[in-house]
Design a protein around this motif. Structure first.
Motif, mmCIF file in Angstrom:
data_model
loop_
_atom_site.group_PDB
_atom_site.id
_atom_site.type_symbol
_atom_site.label_atom_id
_atom_site.label_comp_id
_atom_site.label_asym_id
_atom_site.label_seq_id
_atom_site.Cartn_x
_atom_site.Cartn_y
_atom_site.Cartn_z
ATOM 1 N N GLY A 64 -36.898 23.403 3.091
ATOM 2 C CA GLY A 64 -37.308 23.311 1.705
ATOM 3 C C GLY A 64 -36.146 23.283 0.743
ATOM 4 O O GLY A 64 -36.334 23.465 -0.464
ATOM 5 N N GLU A 65 -34.920 23.087 1.215
ATOM 6 C CA GLU A 65 -33.735 23.070 0.371
ATOM 7 C C GLU A 65 -32.922 21.809 0.656
ATOM 8 O O GLU A 65 -32.873 21.321 1.772
ATOM 9 N N ALA A 66 -32.273 21.322 -0.359
ATOM 10 C CA ALA A 66 -31.367 20.188 -0.196
ATOM 11 C C ALA A 66 -30.053 20.689 0.379
ATOM 12 O O ALA A 66 -29.689 21.852 0.196
ATOM 13 N N PRO A 67 -29.310 19.856 1.111
ATOM 14 C CA PRO A 67 -28.039 20.296 1.679
ATOM 15 C C PRO A 67 -27.081 20.725 0.571
ATOM 16 O O PRO A 67 -26.846 19.993 -0.393
ATOM 17 N N SER A 68 -26.535 21.933 0.698
ATOM 18 C CA SER A 68 -25.652 22.500 -0.329
ATOM 19 C C SER A 68 -24.233 21.991 -0.166
ATOM 20 O O SER A 68 -23.839 21.524 0.906
ATOM 21 N N ASP A 69 -23.456 22.101 -1.278
ATOM 22 C CA ASP A 69 -22.059 21.701 -1.249
ATOM 23 C C ASP A 69 -21.229 22.750 -0.515
ATOM 24 O O ASP A 69 -21.561 23.935 -0.471
ATOM 25 N N ALA A 70 -20.118 22.301 0.053
ATOM 26 C CA ALA A 70 -19.216 23.224 0.738
ATOM 27 C C ALA A 70 -18.343 23.944 -0.286
ATOM 28 O O ALA A 70 -17.911 23.347 -1.277
ATOM 29 N N ARG A 71 -18.063 25.221 -0.042
ATOM 30 C CA ARG A 71 -17.264 26.039 -0.944
ATOM 31 C C ARG A 71 -15.875 26.240 -0.320
ATOM 32 O O ARG A 71 -15.749 26.559 0.863
ATOM 33 N N TYR A 72 -14.848 26.058 -1.143
ATOM 34 C CA TYR A 72 -13.473 26.247 -0.710
ATOM 35 C C TYR A 72 -12.734 27.075 -1.766
ATOM 36 O O TYR A 72 -13.141 27.117 -2.951
ATOM 37 N N THR A 129 9.124 26.601 -3.894
ATOM 38 C CA THR A 129 8.676 27.406 -2.756
ATOM 39 C C THR A 129 7.291 27.988 -3.026
ATOM 40 O O THR A 129 6.422 27.990 -2.138
ATOM 41 N N GLN A 130 7.057 28.480 -4.252
ATOM 42 C CA GLN A 130 5.757 29.041 -4.594
ATOM 43 C C GLN A 130 4.666 27.973 -4.541
ATOM 44 O O GLN A 130 3.555 28.227 -4.065
ATOM 45 N N ALA A 131 4.951 26.779 -5.026
ATOM 46 C CA ALA A 131 3.949 25.700 -5.009
ATOM 47 C C ALA A 131 3.606 25.287 -3.569
ATOM 48 O O ALA A 131 2.436 25.068 -3.226
ATOM 49 N N LEU A 132 4.604 25.193 -2.718
ATOM 50 C CA LEU A 132 4.353 24.807 -1.323
ATOM 51 C C LEU A 132 3.639 25.922 -0.566
ATOM 52 O O LEU A 132 2.787 25.658 0.294
ATOM 53 N N ASN A 133 3.950 27.192 -0.867
ATOM 54 C CA ASN A 133 3.244 28.289 -0.227
ATOM 55 C C ASN A 133 1.770 28.310 -0.624
ATOM 56 O O ASN A 133 0.886 28.592 0.193
ATOM 57 N N GLY A 134 1.482 28.007 -1.902
ATOM 58 C CA GLY A 134 0.080 27.944 -2.323
ATOM 59 C C GLY A 134 -0.676 26.845 -1.591
ATOM 60 O O GLY A 134 -1.848 27.002 -1.214
ATOM 61 N N MET A 135 -0.019 25.720 -1.369
ATOM 62 C CA MET A 135 -0.666 24.632 -0.611
ATOM 63 C C MET A 135 -0.938 25.056 0.824
ATOM 64 O O MET A 135 -2.030 24.803 1.368
ATOM 65 N N LEU A 136 0.036 25.725 1.445
ATOM 66 C CA LEU A 136 -0.143 26.157 2.827
ATOM 67 C C LEU A 136 -1.244 27.207 2.925
ATOM 68 O O LEU A 136 -2.073 27.168 3.857
ATOM 69 N N ASN A 137 -1.301 28.166 1.985
ATOM 70 C CA ASN A 137 -2.354 29.187 2.020
ATOM 71 C C ASN A 137 -3.737 28.560 1.859
ATOM 72 O O ASN A 137 -4.707 28.967 2.515
ATOM 73 N N THR A 138 -3.808 27.572 0.974
ATOM 74 C CA THR A 138 -5.106 26.906 0.752
ATOM 75 C C THR A 138 -5.594 26.227 2.026
ATOM 76 O O THR A 138 -6.773 26.356 2.415
ATOM 77 N N MET A 139 -4.739 25.505 2.700
ATOM 78 C CA MET A 139 -5.147 24.781 3.912
ATOM 79 C C MET A 139 -5.352 25.729 5.092
ATOM 80 O O MET A 139 -6.236 25.512 5.923
ATOM 81 N N ARG A 140 -4.574 26.773 5.171
ATOM 82 C CA ARG A 140 -4.688 27.704 6.293
ATOM 83 C C ARG A 140 -5.981 28.515 6.217
ATOM 84 O O ARG A 140 -6.624 28.751 7.247
ATOM 85 N N ASP A 141 -6.410 28.920 4.980
ATOM 86 C CA ASP A 141 -7.608 29.734 4.866
ATOM 87 C C ASP A 141 -8.887 28.915 4.960
ATOM 88 O O ASP A 141 -9.918 29.417 5.422
ATOM 89 N N ASN A 142 -8.853 27.674 4.542
ATOM 90 C CA ASN A 142 -10.061 26.837 4.523
ATOM 91 C C ASN A 142 -10.240 25.994 5.793
ATOM 92 O O ASN A 142 -11.385 25.651 6.135
ATOM 93 N N PHE A 143 -9.146 25.666 6.456
ATOM 94 C CA PHE A 143 -9.237 24.780 7.621
ATOM 95 C C PHE A 143 -8.417 25.352 8.783
ATOM 96 O O PHE A 143 -7.330 24.848 9.097
#
Length: 296
Positions: free
Chosen positions: A162-170, A251-265
């Motif tokens: 009874g529900e439509a497919p929901s969006d993925a959360r990241y 270094t801070q910008a690249l670490n944020g990118m790595l944390n984002t990809m490591r926690d979500n994928f």
């Protein structure tokens, strides 16, 4: 007709000596006896020279030579007969041999036969599976016979919930001083895992563009994952933006990118950066020749 008795008969007797019949018979008999004696002398054989006595070994060798000559003559006769029979066989084969088609024609004929057999097998298999689907029965695993069945199954699952497919959360980690600010985003699932990764990375870079940490021309062109490694290809503006940030901010910008990809994928733990599908060779202000593995 003439009387045959009146015909003169002439007979020729070869080697006949003329005899004088006027001589007395006694003299004629003497001449005959002399002739007969001469003939007897001519008929008498001349005395033969005595033959040398041969040894037993010589007689055996003569007998062996005679046997060999006999065997050789027999073999020659047999070989002549065999050659004659072979010639007859060849003549028969030539008479009954059929003309063959050219080689190129035979090759195309075989190819056509293989194509016909393959098509028949494919069609027969298709009809067999279609017939088995109509008969019903249990399916093994999540196997569907056509795209219509997949659509029906998805529609039925949506009606049951009874529900439509929901969006993925990241969650993305935006640099803020010496720490990170967590921001939640929602995206519709893409076709593949790499598509979702590329969308999340684009959202992260867009957040850096808002703080003017990245050039507006920076964009993600391709993403590929292999185990713990994530390969990211970006435009040339990415490298110039990293140089403007300096070592600490970069270094801070690249670490944020790595944390984002490591926690979500997961299990991503390393990012290898490329610019226009080429490896980065410069090591200032940060070393990007290898994989980026710092983070946190």
């Amino acid at each position: 007709m003439r009387d045959p008795e009146e015909r003169q008969r002439h007979f020729v007797i070869r080697d006949k000596k003329d005899e004088n019949y006027d001589q007395p018979a006694v003299r004629r008999r003497g001449l005959m006896r002399e002739e007969e004696a001469e003939e007897r002398e001519e008929r008498e054989e001349k005395p033969r020279s005595p033959r040398a006595r041969r040894t037993l070994r010589e007689r055996e060798m003569e007998e062996e030579e005679e046997a060999r000559s006999l065997r050789g003559s027999r073999k020659r006769k047999i070989m002549k007969r065999a050659d004659f029979d072979e010639e007859d066989d060849y003549e028969d084969e030539d008479d009954y041999e059929r003309p063959r088609a050219p080689k190129i024609v035979r090759i195309f004929a075989w190819i056509a036969l293989v194509v016909i057999l393959f098509t028949c097998g494919y069609v027969a298999t298709n009809y067999f599976f279609a017939w088995s689907d109509k008969q019903g029965g249990e399916r093994i695993g999540n196997v569907y016979g056509s795209g219509a069945e997949v659509a029906e199954t998805q529609q039925a699952a949506g009606q049951e919930t009874g529900e439509a497919p929901s969006d993925a959360r990241y969650n993305i980690y935006i640099p803020e001083g010496s720490s990170f600010q967590t921001r939640a985003i929602e995206l519709k699932p893409g076709g593949t895992r790499e598509d979702d990764m590329q969308k999340v990375l684009s959202m992260y870079i867009d957040s850096l563009k808002e703080t003017k940490a990245m050039d507006p021309a920076v964009s993600v062109t391709n993403v590929f994952q292999s185990g713990e490694w994530l390969y990211v290809d970006l435009t040339a503006a990415f490298q110039s933006s990293i140089k403007k940030l300096g070592k600490e901010k970069a270094t801070q910008a690249l670490n944020g990118m790595l944390n984002t990809m490591r926690d979500n994928f997961p299990p991503v733990k390393k990012i290898k950066f490329y610019v226009n599908a080429k490896e980065i060779t410069e090591k200032t202000p940060v070393d990007l020749t290898g994989a980026w593995t710092e983070g946190r």
